[in-house]
Design a protein around this motif. Sequence first.
Motif, mmCIF file in Angstrom:
data_model
loop_
_atom_site.group_PDB
_atom_site.id
_atom_site.type_symbol
_atom_site.label_atom_id
_atom_site.label_comp_id
_atom_site.label_asym_id
_atom_site.label_seq_id
_atom_site.Cartn_x
_atom_site.Cartn_y
_atom_site.Cartn_z
ATOM 1 N N LEU A 1 39.097 38.139 38.035
ATOM 2 C CA LEU A 1 40.499 38.320 37.649
ATOM 3 C C LEU A 1 40.970 37.195 36.728
ATOM 4 O O LEU A 1 41.750 37.408 35.808
ATOM 5 C CB LEU A 1 41.346 38.334 38.931
ATOM 6 C CG LEU A 1 42.849 38.526 38.820
ATOM 7 C CD1 LEU A 1 43.174 39.942 38.403
ATOM 8 C CD2 LEU A 1 43.504 38.207 40.151
ATOM 9 N N ASP B 1 37.530 41.885 39.566
ATOM 10 C CA ASP B 1 37.626 41.754 41.009
ATOM 11 C C ASP B 1 38.418 40.486 41.328
ATOM 12 O O ASP B 1 39.028 39.881 40.448
ATOM 13 C CB ASP B 1 36.238 41.752 41.661
ATOM 14 C CG ASP B 1 35.356 40.594 41.196
ATOM 15 O OD1 ASP B 1 35.893 39.606 40.643
ATOM 16 O OD2 ASP B 1 34.128 40.673 41.388
ATOM 17 N N HIS B 2 38.389 40.075 42.583
ATOM 18 C CA HIS B 2 39.219 38.944 42.994
ATOM 19 C C HIS B 2 38.838 37.656 42.260
ATOM 20 O O HIS B 2 39.691 36.798 42.011
ATOM 21 C CB HIS B 2 39.087 38.729 44.502
ATOM 22 C CG HIS B 2 40.042 37.714 45.049
ATOM 23 N ND1 HIS B 2 41.400 37.905 45.061
ATOM 24 C CD2 HIS B 2 39.827 36.477 45.586
ATOM 25 C CE1 HIS B 2 42.001 36.846 45.578
ATOM 26 N NE2 HIS B 2 41.071 35.966 45.907
ATOM 27 N N THR C 1 35.394 43.344 45.669
ATOM 28 C CA THR C 1 34.739 42.046 45.608
ATOM 29 C C THR C 1 33.794 41.918 46.798
ATOM 30 O O THR C 1 34.104 42.375 47.898
ATOM 31 C CB THR C 1 35.787 40.916 45.683
ATOM 32 O OG1 THR C 1 36.748 41.099 44.648
ATOM 33 C CG2 THR C 1 35.132 39.556 45.528
ATOM 34 N N LYS D 1 47.347 42.209 39.791
ATOM 35 C CA LYS D 1 46.542 42.763 40.885
ATOM 36 C C LYS D 1 45.112 43.026 40.426
ATOM 37 O O LYS D 1 44.872 43.394 39.280
ATOM 38 C CB LYS D 1 47.186 44.067 41.377
ATOM 39 C CG LYS D 1 48.611 43.890 41.883
ATOM 40 C CD LYS D 1 49.271 45.213 42.192
ATOM 41 C CE LYS D 1 49.639 45.979 40.928
ATOM 42 N NZ LYS D 1 50.444 47.185 41.215
ATOM 43 N N GLU D 2 44.170 42.835 41.350
ATOM 44 C CA GLU D 2 42.765 43.117 41.026
ATOM 45 C C GLU D 2 42.505 44.614 41.096
ATOM 46 O O GLU D 2 43.126 45.337 41.882
ATOM 47 C CB GLU D 2 41.847 42.363 41.991
ATOM 48 C CG GLU D 2 42.123 42.628 43.462
ATOM 49 C CD GLU D 2 41.811 41.414 44.329
ATOM 50 O OE1 GLU D 2 40.933 41.549 45.208
ATOM 51 O OE2 GLU D 2 42.446 40.364 44.157
ATOM 52 N N HIS E 1 46.376 31.334 41.535
ATOM 53 C CA HIS E 1 45.385 32.343 41.881
ATOM 54 C C HIS E 1 45.156 32.331 43.384
ATOM 55 O O HIS E 1 44.894 31.281 43.977
ATOM 56 C CB HIS E 1 44.055 32.075 41.172
ATOM 57 C CG HIS E 1 42.958 33.015 41.614
ATOM 58 N ND1 HIS E 1 41.837 32.589 42.276
ATOM 59 C CD2 HIS E 1 42.833 34.360 41.489
ATOM 60 C CE1 HIS E 1 41.057 33.622 42.540
ATOM 61 N NE2 HIS E 1 41.634 34.711 42.079
ATOM 62 N N GLY F 1 46.226 37.868 41.971
ATOM 63 C CA GLY F 1 45.526 38.241 43.198
ATOM 64 C C GLY F 1 45.949 37.416 44.391
ATOM 65 O O GLY F 1 45.118 36.997 45.196
#
Length: 391
Positions: free
Chosen positions: A383, A379-380, A336, A331-332, A235, A273
């Motif tokens: 995720l 989001d990031h 964020t 991908k997000e 991640h 991400g």
Amino acid sequence: MSAPQHPAHAQVPHVLAAEPPRSRPSSIEHELPKVGKIVFRVQGIPLEVTLEGLEKSFKSHFKRSNSQENTIDTGLSSLVPCCYGSGHQTALIQFQPQTPKRLESLAPGRCYDFEDPDFQCRITIDQDFMGSTQLYPTISNLRIEADVVAIPGINGHAYGSWTGASKQNRKTMWLRDFMRKDFHTCRTMIFGYHSALLEHYAHTMSDYTEDLLQEVTRARGNAEEMGRPIIFMGHSFGGILITHSIVKAWISKQPGRLCGSILNNFKGAIFFGTPHQGLQHLDELLEAVKKNQGRKALLESIKFGNRDLEDTLSAFKRYCQETKLEVVSIKESRETRKATKGELGELARNGELVMFVAVAFSELKLPENLETTAMAEGDHSSLIYEQGGYV
């Protein structure tokens, strides 16, 4: 490709896709801990000790002065093999009705240990999960098909970064709770490293990649393990550690265990991400660590436009094309909040909303037969059900 309901359901390299994931049983919610319960790692447990035996030992050691006892919640705890073949086993435990006082105050980076009179050994308890930790036992009579190694991002947690709350206010660590059902012939491990941004660490990218390569090699100590397929999951910064480690091993071309065991059996990678081309929104974090030159230098090394980052990315893409390595890039899909330093000196996501890792930056842009891309809902941080990681 349509967005998967969960990152684990994205198309994965063929080793993991050998057995299609089953639908998650709704009853699993009753097996998961309530949000807020701490998961501890217990090391040094003799092989003959059962979970019930460990519960009895801990009940005696952590006995309370009143009638209420804090005991291991055996329904939510488990024994797993030690990653290093040391003749011991490890436990992932939670307590009920609450955590013993002596462990509640356990500070990050510290462990609690004691001599167990029943087992005649030294038991060590921590909640940092440094190094390698296997998450669930594989079935003894089935061959282990692959090793899976999951790596969190900077300021994340080896275990907690993959954990989040479900709708029923239960805690889900999906690598442990779901992969043991869907991929029970894989040995799934997490890798913990000194990732806290506000601590005065001086680790460089090279330090982290060396640690990862050595730790994975150590966890694959015998001939069968050394020849086993390996898949990495990373991640954010954890994904960058994967690409840098593989390039470091590939370029060094050193014979022997360190490079051979990993490179010869590296079958795929899943990136969540990961800012392969660097991060653009680092100003607030750089301001937060401005007095810590080591952490500042580390953040600068993953900033968009860093030449070393670009060169390593190019080298990894060449490696993928030459070896036909398959990767998945998740991908997000949501913005964020930027992380800023609070009044008490802590980092918190209370800044402006941004697309933390641009969609284009989270792809390797390899040929379609080598890279599968997917958009995940989140989001990031969410995720991967992350709680507390920032980069």
